[in-house]
Design a protein around this motif. Structure first.
Motif, PDB file in Angstrom:
ATOM      1  N   GLY A 119      13.650  -4.059   8.478  1.00 40.39           N
ATOM      2  CA  GLY A 119      14.020  -2.560   9.291  1.00 40.39           C
ATOM      3  C   GLY A 119      13.205  -1.606   9.821  1.00 40.39           C
ATOM      4  O   GLY A 119      13.295  -0.186  10.386  1.00 40.39           O
ATOM      5  N   LEU A 120      11.729  -2.123   9.685  1.00 36.89           N
ATOM      6  CA  LEU A 120      10.581  -1.152  10.612  1.00 36.89           C
ATOM      7  C   LEU A 120      10.447  -0.731  12.010  1.00 36.89           C
ATOM      8  O   LEU A 120      10.367  -1.758  12.604  1.00 36.89           O
ATOM      9  CB  LEU A 120       9.031  -0.870  10.071  1.00 36.89           C
ATOM     10  N   ALA A 121      10.709   0.232  12.118  1.00 37.40           N
ATOM     11  CA  ALA A 121      10.386   1.351  13.786  1.00 37.40           C
ATOM     12  C   ALA A 121       8.534   1.482  14.118  1.00 37.40           C
ATOM     13  O   ALA A 121       8.520   3.026  13.771  1.00 37.40           O
ATOM     14  CB  ALA A 121      11.878   2.085  14.166  1.00 37.40           C
ATOM     15  N   ASP A 122       8.242   1.066  15.054  1.00 36.36           N
ATOM     16  CA  ASP A 122       7.155   1.836  15.919  1.00 36.36           C
ATOM     17  C   ASP A 122       6.183   1.272  14.432  1.00 36.36           C
ATOM     18  O   ASP A 122       5.306   2.368  14.240  1.00 36.36           O
ATOM     19  CB  ASP A 122       7.052   2.543  16.321  1.00 36.36           C
ATOM     20  N   PRO A 123       5.643   0.739  13.397  1.00 39.39           N
ATOM     21  CA  PRO A 123       4.897   0.450  12.375  1.00 39.39           C
ATOM     22  C   PRO A 123       3.301   0.686  12.129  1.00 39.39           C
ATOM     23  O   PRO A 123       3.817   0.630  13.990  1.00 39.39           O
ATOM     24  CB  PRO A 123       5.910  -0.482  11.679  1.00 39.39           C
ATOM     25  N   THR A 173       2.438  11.332  12.361  1.00 39.19           N
ATOM     26  CA  THR A 173       3.697  11.849  12.661  1.00 39.19           C
ATOM     27  C   THR A 173       4.788  11.325  13.327  1.00 39.19           C
ATOM     28  O   THR A 173       4.880  10.386  14.445  1.00 39.19           O
ATOM     29  CB  THR A 173       3.350  13.337  13.866  1.00 39.19           C
ATOM     30  N   GLY A 174       6.179  11.288  13.159  1.00 37.52           N
ATOM     31  CA  GLY A 174       7.458  10.566  13.754  1.00 37.52           C
ATOM     32  C   GLY A 174       7.359   9.317  13.801  1.00 37.52           C
ATOM     33  O   GLY A 174       8.378   8.071  14.325  1.00 37.52           O
ATOM     34  N   ARG A 175       6.185   8.095  12.232  1.00 41.49           N
ATOM     35  CA  ARG A 175       6.307   7.072  12.595  1.00 41.49           C
ATOM     36  C   ARG A 175       6.493   6.922  11.453  1.00 41.49           C
ATOM     37  O   ARG A 175       6.496   7.219  10.634  1.00 41.49           O
ATOM     38  CB  ARG A 175       4.574   6.891  12.683  1.00 41.49           C
ATOM     39  N   ASP A 176       7.126   4.999  10.632  1.00 37.80           N
ATOM     40  CA  ASP A 176       6.827   4.446   9.610  1.00 37.80           C
ATOM     41  C   ASP A 176       5.464   4.094   9.569  1.00 37.80           C
ATOM     42  O   ASP A 176       4.599   2.829  10.328  1.00 37.80           O
ATOM     43  CB  ASP A 176       7.908   3.852  10.500  1.00 37.80           C
ATOM     44  N   VAL A 177       5.555   4.113   7.771  1.00 37.33           N
ATOM     45  CA  VAL A 177       3.792   4.114   7.542  1.00 37.33           C
ATOM     46  C   VAL A 177       3.968   3.612   6.388  1.00 37.33           C
ATOM     47  O   VAL A 177       4.298   3.689   5.994  1.00 37.33           O
ATOM     48  CB  VAL A 177       2.707   5.552   7.796  1.00 37.33           C
ATOM     49  N   VAL A 178       2.936   2.377   6.636  1.00 30.44           N
ATOM     50  CA  VAL A 178       3.141   1.063   5.363  1.00 30.44           C
ATOM     51  C   VAL A 178       2.026   1.212   5.203  1.00 30.44           C
ATOM     52  O   VAL A 178       0.927   0.683   5.175  1.00 30.44           O
ATOM     53  CB  VAL A 178       3.192   0.062   5.931  1.00 30.44           C
ATOM     54  N   VAL A 179       2.051   1.984   3.695  1.00 25.60           N
ATOM     55  CA  VAL A 179       0.384   2.010   3.082  1.00 25.60           C
ATOM     56  C   VAL A 179       0.663   1.160   2.085  1.00 25.60           C
ATOM     57  O   VAL A 179       1.326   0.117   1.457  1.00 25.60           O
ATOM     58  CB  VAL A 179       0.427   2.796   1.768  1.00 25.60           C
ATOM     59  N   VAL A 180      -0.757  -0.018   2.170  1.00 24.88           N
ATOM     60  CA  VAL A 180      -0.643  -1.162   1.676  1.00 24.88           C
ATOM     61  C   VAL A 180      -2.095  -1.253   0.549  1.00 24.88           C
ATOM     62  O   VAL A 180      -3.336  -0.846   0.642  1.00 24.88           O
ATOM     63  CB  VAL A 180      -0.817  -2.658   2.609  1.00 24.88           C
ATOM     64  N   ASP A 181      -1.620  -1.680  -0.679  1.00 22.11           N
ATOM     65  CA  ASP A 181      -2.750  -1.943  -1.827  1.00 22.11           C
ATOM     66  C   ASP A 181      -3.176  -3.358  -2.127  1.00 22.11           C
ATOM     67  O   ASP A 181      -1.689  -4.493  -2.024  1.00 22.11           O
ATOM     68  CB  ASP A 181      -2.980  -1.175  -2.986  1.00 22.11           C
ATOM     69  N   ASP A 182      -3.892  -4.067  -3.007  1.00 22.65           N
ATOM     70  CA  ASP A 182      -3.295  -5.702  -3.361  1.00 22.65           C
ATOM     71  C   ASP A 182      -2.696  -5.773  -5.208  1.00 22.65           C
ATOM     72  O   ASP A 182      -2.293  -6.441  -5.169  1.00 22.65           O
ATOM     73  CB  ASP A 182      -5.411  -6.111  -3.711  1.00 22.65           C
ATOM     74  N   GLY A 183      -2.780  -4.250  -5.421  1.00 19.64           N
ATOM     75  CA  GLY A 183      -2.035  -4.195  -6.526  1.00 19.64           C
ATOM     76  C   GLY A 183      -2.255  -3.240  -7.657  1.00 19.64           C
ATOM     77  O   GLY A 183      -2.574  -1.724  -6.521  1.00 19.64           O
ATOM     78  N   ARG A 196       3.919  13.423   7.759  1.00 21.94           N
ATOM     79  CA  ARG A 196       4.963  13.968   8.572  1.00 21.94           C
ATOM     80  C   ARG A 196       5.927  12.779   9.209  1.00 21.94           C
ATOM     81  O   ARG A 196       5.821  12.624   9.765  1.00 21.94           O
ATOM     82  CB  ARG A 196       5.352  15.424   9.521  1.00 21.94           C
ATOM     83  N   PRO A 197       5.645  11.854   8.113  1.00 25.08           N
ATOM     84  CA  PRO A 197       5.825  10.265   8.755  1.00 25.08           C
ATOM     85  C   PRO A 197       7.417  10.145   8.609  1.00 25.08           C
ATOM     86  O   PRO A 197       7.876  11.280   8.467  1.00 25.08           O
ATOM     87  CB  PRO A 197       5.782   9.207   7.812  1.00 25.08           C
ATOM     88  N   ARG A 198       7.602   9.760   9.895  1.00 23.19           N
ATOM     89  CA  ARG A 198       9.491   9.216   9.672  1.00 23.19           C
ATOM     90  C   ARG A 198       9.692   8.468   8.346  1.00 23.19           C
ATOM     91  O   ARG A 198      10.939   9.289   8.088  1.00 23.19           O
ATOM     92  CB  ARG A 198      10.234   8.723  10.829  1.00 23.19           C
ATOM     93  N   ARG A 199       9.185   7.475   7.693  1.00 25.17           N
ATOM     94  CA  ARG A 199       9.290   6.533   6.476  1.00 25.17           C
ATOM     95  C   ARG A 199       8.202   6.648   6.652  1.00 25.17           C
ATOM     96  O   ARG A 199       7.033   6.497   7.097  1.00 25.17           O
ATOM     97  CB  ARG A 199      10.243   5.805   7.056  1.00 25.17           C
ATOM     98  N   LEU A 200       8.145   6.618   5.149  1.00 18.39           N
ATOM     99  CA  LEU A 200       7.501   6.074   3.985  1.00 18.39           C
ATOM    100  C   LEU A 200       7.046   4.602   3.212  1.00 18.39           C
ATOM    101  O   LEU A 200       7.452   5.287   2.596  1.00 18.39           O
ATOM    102  CB  LEU A 200       6.720   7.683   3.313  1.00 18.39           C
TER     103      LEU A 200
END
Length: 218
Positions: free
Chosen positions: A23-27, A123-133, A151-155
């Protein structure tokens, strides 16, 4: 799920399908280079999200650089393994020269990967931090704290594979941790990939579509 993954691209496709259901929004997708960029490409494509790198550097022991004592991410402060420092009878001040060296390398890589561009608005966005492991989780922890300060909305922290102990520890740093597998026999990230070649700066630029040939899996 069949292990090991064929390569980072396959793992990214599988990870993307799991993230679709969160359910990510504006990621916005932030990849930890270098290996995380190859995983994050398919993730950003599936989420229809912008992809950018968030540069991190390990802070190693002055005499044993491969021994990670902490990490630093762009926009954040150094994060140290205080328990390990205590066991080694070292202080954060002892690592001052190492930190400065890694900050210089971090700045060099930011310039190579992004030039004059800054990170996307977080700020205010859904942020997805990705690594390979996730092995020790040091660089991921530094990255999450740097992003949290924006200050992201969702981390969200996402990776195909990780140490069960590390994944548990990092749940306090992110709003959600999305993992494909946390195998009990985890020793190193590379053991869970058939192809796990080291990537260069040129590979990262290619994966980001800033080198020759545009984005393609590695």
């Amino acid at each position: 799920m069949s292990l090991p993954f064929a390569d980072r691209a396959e793992a990214g496709v599988l990870l993307a399908e799991m993230l679709v259901d969160t359910g990510l929004a504006d990621p916005v997708v932030l990849a930890l280079p270098r290996g995380g960029v190859a995983v994050a490409g398919p993730v950003a494509e599936r989420l229809c999200a912008p992809l950018e790198v968030l540069v991190t550097r390990k802070i190693g022991h002055p005499a044993q650089p491969e021994l990670g004592l902490g990490a630093v991410a762009e926009g954040g402060e150094p994060v140290f393994d205080l328990a390990l420092l205590d066991r080694l009878r070292m202080t954060e001040e002892d690592l001052g020269p190492v930190v400065e060296r890694e900050r210089r390398e971090l700045a060099r890589r930011v310039a190579v990967y992004r030039g004059e561009r800054s990170l996307p608005r977080l700020t205010g966005r859904d942020v997805v931090v990705v690594d390979d492991g996730l092995a020790t989780g040091g660089t991921a922890r530094a990255a999450l704290r740097a992003v949290r300060s924006a200050r992201p909305r969702r981390l969200v922290l996402a990776a195909p594979v990780g140490s069960p102990k590390t994944v548990t520890a990092l749940r306090d740093e992110a709003d959600e941790v999305v993992m494909l597998v946390t195998p009990p026999g985890f020793h190193a990230v590379g053991q869970w990939y058939k192809r796990f070649e080291q990537l260069s700066d040129a590979d990262v630029l290619r994966l980001l579509g800033r080198g020759t040939g545009g984005w393609s899996p590695a």
